[in-house]
Enzyme design. Structure first.
Site, PDB file in Angstrom:
ATOM      1  N   LYS A  49     -12.729  26.126  26.010  1.00 32.66           N
ATOM      2  CA  LYS A  49     -12.790  24.845  26.126  1.00 32.66           C
ATOM      3  C   LYS A  49     -13.451  23.926  25.604  1.00 32.66           C
ATOM      4  O   LYS A  49     -14.796  24.256  25.270  1.00 32.66           O
ATOM      5  CB  LYS A  49     -13.267  24.566  28.222  1.00 32.66           C
ATOM      6  CG  LYS A  49     -12.567  23.027  27.836  1.00 32.66           C
ATOM      7  CD  LYS A  49     -13.061  22.502  29.855  1.00 32.66           C
ATOM      8  CE  LYS A  49     -12.833  21.307  30.279  1.00 32.66           C
ATOM      9  NZ  LYS A  49     -13.310  21.439  31.612  1.00 32.66           N
ATOM     10  N   SER A 126     -10.141  18.933  33.994  1.00 30.09           N
ATOM     11  CA  SER A 126      -9.951  18.840  32.460  1.00 30.09           C
ATOM     12  C   SER A 126      -9.304  19.979  31.259  1.00 30.09           C
ATOM     13  O   SER A 126      -9.686  19.271  30.448  1.00 30.09           O
ATOM     14  CB  SER A 126     -10.693  17.756  32.524  1.00 30.09           C
ATOM     15  OG  SER A 126     -12.503  19.109  32.853  1.00 30.09           O
ATOM     16  N   SER A 150     -10.814  21.752  37.815  1.00 30.79           N
ATOM     17  CA  SER A 150     -10.885  21.025  36.576  1.00 30.79           C
ATOM     18  C   SER A 150      -9.520  22.920  36.504  1.00 30.79           C
ATOM     19  O   SER A 150      -9.147  22.758  34.389  1.00 30.79           O
ATOM     20  CB  SER A 150     -11.739  20.809  35.480  1.00 30.79           C
ATOM     21  OG  SER A 150     -11.409  19.502  36.176  1.00 30.79           O
TER      22      SER A 150
END
Length: 420
Positions: A49, A126, A150
């Site tokens: 990420k 996210s 997330s």
């Protein structure tokens, strides 16, 4: 004796080419870092990420103005180095919602990664690109972060496994903070066995007992799920009940106005911490945020210190109550999300309503700092829906081992697509 879920046999797969048909990776040349040794994760590819540092790269955090105002990282985040030292290969940085502050996975600057297991629906955020890359078979594993859901929410929407670790269990050095008292690292895999093997690389041994003997069913959490979602999850809950022999039904949200009230307290505390963490940069830089994120940061500015102080006291009471409920050897079962992923065409108002129901579920582990795993065990309208298990704080490896034994050996097909 059955093999430990923390041992690993190489997959035998060839390395993925630098393709990105799902829009999961950040634009530009694809990062690739070869492992430092031939270790127990040899043959495993992992994505990262883009709030997690990799040496020589700017950590973009989903926003071009953030990328423009920050310098390249000097070293890898320790979590990245740990996977490399176990023989895994890093194959790219993945798209994230701006500053990791959304559960939708729709980035106004870099697009919405494709949810290959629920076409036309959002991937969740996210950690959107990480979930999309794993679900679509572009990576075996992907690192994400989980502050308000997330990892857990994208795992449910995309039909893969995802773990939110106990708060503080893994150091967050080299990872952009959002709301530090809630921030955790997590990861995705297409099956629970691989999820557990990565846990063997990243997690030190548990301090909690390894056997789970008591099951709690969070009745008020299931009440938040849509009727079809509850019906789809019921057989898996029944399978858990059969395994444990008996259950205790609990109301997690009481006292104090139910889970919706605890969600509002979570949002208040999160907002204060976010502004403490990023407010100065926002005021100085005036970054270009997409409409959803801009609206959220405008609201964050309005949260008062007295309001946050009251929520902090209430949080302590909630955490104490959950700790008393989640005694050693206890698991809690609940939906990972109230429904399948919303359509990408959903309007802002419906997405806000859905987000409130999602946060009413995810705030349970968040407020108490507990580990939670989402397993892709159900379908509604041909789209995946996750079932979650919460364990006592610090029982992360035991939770992963239980999930590896309970979940099917392959929740989705080898192609990464949800079976239909």
């Amino acid at each position: 004796m059955s093999p430990s879920p923390f041992s690993f046999a190489p997959s035998g797969r060839d390395d993925e080419a630098d393709r990105d048909p799902l829009g999961a990776f950040v634009p530009g040349p694809r990062l690739r870092i070869e492992p430092t040794v031939l270790g127990p994760l040899a043959g495993v590819t992992f994505a990262i990420k883009d709030i997690i540092d990799t040496a020589g790269q700017v950590t973009g955090c989903g926003n071009p103005d953030w990328a423009a105002s920050h310098t390249p990282a000097e070293v890898n985040a320790p979590t990245v180095d740990r996977l490399l030292a176990m023989g895994a290969t890093a194959i790219g940085k993945t798209v994230t919602d701006e500053l990791a502050y959304s559960l939708n996975g729709q980035n106004a600057h870099y697009g919405t990664p494709t949810n290959s297991n629920a076409p036309g629906r959002i991937p969740g955020g996210s950690s959107s690109g990480s979930a999309a890359a794993v679900a679509g078979g572009l990576a075996d594993v992907a690192l994400g972060s989980d502050t308000g859901g997330s990892v857990r929410v994208p795992a449910s929407y995309c039909g893969i496994c995802g773990l939110r670790t106990s708060h503080g269990r893994i150091a967050l050095d080299g990872i952009m903070p959002l709301a530090p008292s809630f921030d955790t690292i997590g990861w995705f895999a297409r099956d629970a066995q691989t999820l557990a093997r990565v846990g063997g690389a990243l997690l030190e041994p548990d301090s909690q007992p390894s056997d789970f003997t008591r099951l709690l069913v969070a009745d008020d959490a299931f009440a938040l799920a849509q009727t079809q979602a509850r019906a789809a999850l019921a057989p898996e809950v029944a399978r858990l009940v059969q395994r444990f022999g008996q259950i205790d039904a609990v109301q997690v949200g009481e006292p104090g106005g139910g889970l919706a009230a605890w969600m509002l307290r979570f949002r208040t505390l999160q907002a204060q911490e976010i502004w403490q963490t990023h407010g100065a940069w926002i005021e100085q830089t005036a970054p270009r945020f997409g409409p959803e994120i801009a609206e959220r940061f405008d609201w964050v500015r309005t949260v008062g210190s007295a309001q946050a102080a009251a929520a902090l006291v209430q949080r302590a009471a909630f955490a104490e109550r959950l700790q008393a409920m989640m005694t050693p050897g206890t698991l809690m079962v609940l939906p990972s999300a109230p429904d399948i992923a919303p359509l990408t065409s959903s309007d802002a108002a419906s997405l806000r309503d859905h987000r409130s129901r999602v946060l009413s579920l995810t705030c349970i582990a968040g407020l108490a700092g507990l580990p939670q795993v989402s397993l892709p065990l159900a379908q509604v309208q041909g789209c995946p829906l996750g079932l979650s298990l919460i364990a006592p704080r610090g029982a992360d490896r035991a939770l992963l081992a239980f999930a590896a034994q309970f979940a099917p050996s392959s929740s989705i097909g080898d192609s990464g697509r949800w079976p239909g």
